[in-house]
Motif scaffolding. Structure first.
Motif, short mmCIF file in Angstrom:
data_model
loop_
_atom_site.label_atom_id
_atom_site.label_comp_id
_atom_site.label_asym_id
_atom_site.label_seq_id
_atom_site.Cartn_x
_atom_site.Cartn_y
_atom_site.Cartn_z
N ILE A 1 5.59 -4.84 -8.07
CA ILE A 1 5.14 -4.69 -6.70
C ILE A 1 5.90 -3.56 -6.00
N SER A 2 7.08 -3.20 -6.50
CA SER A 2 7.83 -2.10 -5.90
C SER A 2 7.09 -0.77 -6.07
N CYS B 1 2.50 -3.86 2.26
CA CYS B 1 1.35 -3.56 1.41
C CYS B 1 0.92 -4.83 0.67
N GLY B 2 -0.39 -5.06 0.63
CA GLY B 2 -0.96 -6.14 -0.17
C GLY B 2 -1.85 -5.56 -1.26
N VAL B 3 -1.97 -6.28 -2.37
CA VAL B 3 -2.70 -5.78 -3.53
C VAL B 3 -3.72 -6.80 -3.99
N VAL B 4 -4.95 -6.34 -4.18
CA VAL B 4 -5.99 -7.13 -4.82
C VAL B 4 -6.46 -6.35 -6.05
N CYS B 5 -6.37 -6.96 -7.21
CA CYS B 5 -6.77 -6.29 -8.46
C CYS B 5 -8.19 -6.72 -8.82
N HIS B 6 -9.05 -5.73 -9.07
CA HIS B 6 -10.43 -6.00 -9.43
C HIS B 6 -10.66 -5.87 -10.93
N GLN B 7 -9.94 -4.97 -11.57
CA GLN B 7 -10.14 -4.72 -13.00
C GLN B 7 -8.86 -4.15 -13.59
N LYS C 1 -6.14 -17.21 3.90
CA LYS C 1 -6.57 -17.55 5.25
C LYS C 1 -5.95 -16.67 6.33
N ASP C 2 -4.88 -15.94 6.00
CA ASP C 2 -4.22 -15.06 6.96
C ASP C 2 -3.88 -13.77 6.22
N ILE C 3 -4.31 -12.64 6.75
CA ILE C 3 -4.10 -11.36 6.08
C ILE C 3 -2.61 -11.08 5.87
N HIS C 4 -1.74 -11.67 6.72
CA HIS C 4 -0.31 -11.45 6.58
C HIS C 4 0.25 -12.09 5.31
N GLN C 5 -0.48 -13.04 4.71
CA GLN C 5 -0.03 -13.64 3.47
C GLN C 5 -0.02 -12.64 2.31
N LEU C 6 -0.74 -11.53 2.47
CA LEU C 6 -0.82 -10.53 1.41
C LEU C 6 0.31 -9.52 1.46
N PHE C 7 0.90 -9.31 2.65
CA PHE C 7 1.81 -8.19 2.84
C PHE C 7 3.14 -8.44 2.15
N TRP C 8 3.49 -7.54 1.24
CA TRP C 8 4.84 -7.48 0.68
C TRP C 8 5.62 -6.47 1.51
N ARG C 9 6.89 -6.79 1.80
CA ARG C 9 7.73 -5.89 2.58
C ARG C 9 9.10 -5.75 1.92
N TYR C 10 9.72 -4.60 2.13
CA TYR C 10 11.08 -4.40 1.67
C TYR C 10 12.04 -5.22 2.53
N LEU D 1 14.82 -6.31 -2.06
CA LEU D 1 13.80 -7.25 -2.50
C LEU D 1 12.45 -6.95 -1.86
N CYS D 2 11.40 -7.25 -2.59
CA CYS D 2 10.04 -7.18 -2.07
C CYS D 2 9.58 -8.62 -1.88
N ARG D 3 9.41 -9.00 -0.62
CA ARG D 3 9.13 -10.40 -0.34
C ARG D 3 8.08 -10.52 0.75
N HIS D 4 7.50 -11.72 0.85
CA HIS D 4 6.63 -12.06 1.95
C HIS D 4 7.42 -12.66 3.11
N ALA D 5 8.44 -13.47 2.77
CA ALA D 5 9.14 -14.27 3.77
C ALA D 5 9.90 -13.39 4.75
N GLU D 6 10.10 -13.91 5.96
CA GLU D 6 10.86 -13.19 6.97
C GLU D 6 12.34 -13.21 6.66
N LYS D 7 12.81 -14.29 6.01
CA LYS D 7 14.22 -14.41 5.72
C LYS D 7 14.40 -14.67 4.24
#
Length: 321
Positions: free
Chosen positions: A28-29, A53-59, A287-296, A304-310
């Motif tokens: 994901i980095s 950034c969020g990622v959806v893989c199609h193929q 259900k929430d677009i923010h669930q996709l976002f990975w952040r440094y 770390l690349c994580r979703h969580a705030e902490k």
């Protein structure tokens, strides 16, 4: 103000398929690095920052083969270019893959001139991202980017998420489930105080089999026939091991102190890969677009690349010594 930048159906050839001890999809980095490079190019003139950034893989198609149905896969490798003596050069194994992904980028700032400014930004991005590499691969094509304002109310955000996730079908979204790893490690420690994080991670990563005796009326002995079955992973879902960042294993050296560093003008530090657990989830379940976002996130020498705030303190032990 927050915006959503959607780059649909990005086709990439020869992307890196190996990440640390895992293979099958880029770390994901790579995607966050691609996002950061775009952000640096547009920030001076537009005052915008890409923060996630969020990622959806199609193929995806891994460049590998195997001689028979039961043999191991081997990467299809090349040795080019030749050396000065016209001989094949030694090389490290580099797994490659083709893939088609949709990127959902979180944008912070204010876009001037409303819809006109958003269209101009989309046109600019369409000229910028083909000039970059994504996970070491070449971007062959992509659809026109879309710039959308992220609603602040829950109703509007839910409607936008539903609309964009259905547009992303068919495909699978990569989301962070490192919380599963932390919980499972705590459970293992209750059973075995000496259990380490790598033991919990391997429960998600390796294929385990267990045997049950055919004749349960007597004590099983060595050589008895048995029924073998696959041990289920600790949690349900399409769970995969993945690299989620880097952990420092040395002090930070001053510029030009370490020979053959990539950029001799910048400080240098030796690192190891940090591992976690991800889940491939169908976009219609997001259900929430923010669930996709990975952040440094940075803490105590860990990038770390994580979703969580902490970041929990236990999460900082996920790198493998």
């Amino acid at each position: 103000m927050s915006y959503l930048v959607v780059i649909p159906r990005v086709k990439v050839e020869n992307a890196n398929a190996i990440s640390g001890l895992t293979y099958g999809f880029p770390a994901i980095s790579h995607f966050l690095g691609f996002t950061h490079a775009l952000s640096r190019k547009i920030q001076p003139d537009h005052g915008l920052r890409f923060t996630g950034c969020g990622v959806v893989c199609h193929q995806h198609q891994i460049q590998a083969h195997r001689a028979s149905q039961w043999s191991d896969y081997s990467f299809a490798l090349t040795r080019n270019p030749l050396t000065k003596e016209a001989k094949t050069a030694a090389f490290n194994e580099e797994g490659r893959m083709h893939m088609t992904v949709t990127l959902f980028i979180e944008c912070q700032g204010v876009i001037a001139n409303g819809d006109t400014g958003a269209r101009d930004l989309a046109l600019l991005l369409q000229t910028l991202y083909p000039t970059q590499r994504l996970a070491g691969g070449t971007i062959v094509s992509a659809e026109m980017p879309r710039i959308l304002a992220l609603p602040e109310n829950e109703t509007g955000l839910a409607a936008l998420t539903r609309r964009e996730m259905y547009r992303a079908l068919p495909g699978f979204a990569l989301v962070d489930r490192t919380d599963y790893l932390t919980d499972h490690w705590k459970q293992r420690q209750q059973q075995d105080p000496n259990a380490e994080m790598i033991d919990a991670w391997l429960d998600f990563s390796v294929l385990k089999m267990q045997a049950a005796p055919i004749d349960e009326s007597r004590q099983p002995e060595h050589g008895d026939a048995a029924i073998w079955s696959v041990v289920a992973k600790p949690e349900r879902g399409y769970l995969v091991p993945l690299v989620t960042g880097y952990g420092a294993i040395s002090p930070v050296y001053s510029p030009d102190e370490v020979d053959k560093s990539r950029d001799p003008t910048m400080p240098f530090c030796f690192v190891e890969s940090v591992y976690g657990v991800g889940e491939w989830r169908s976009p219609h379940r997001v259900k929430d677009i923010h669930q996709l976002f990975w952040r440094y996130q940075y803490q105590d020498g860990h990038y770390l690349c994580r979703h969580a705030e902490k970041i929990e303190e236990s999460d900082l032990t996920m790198y493998l010594d």
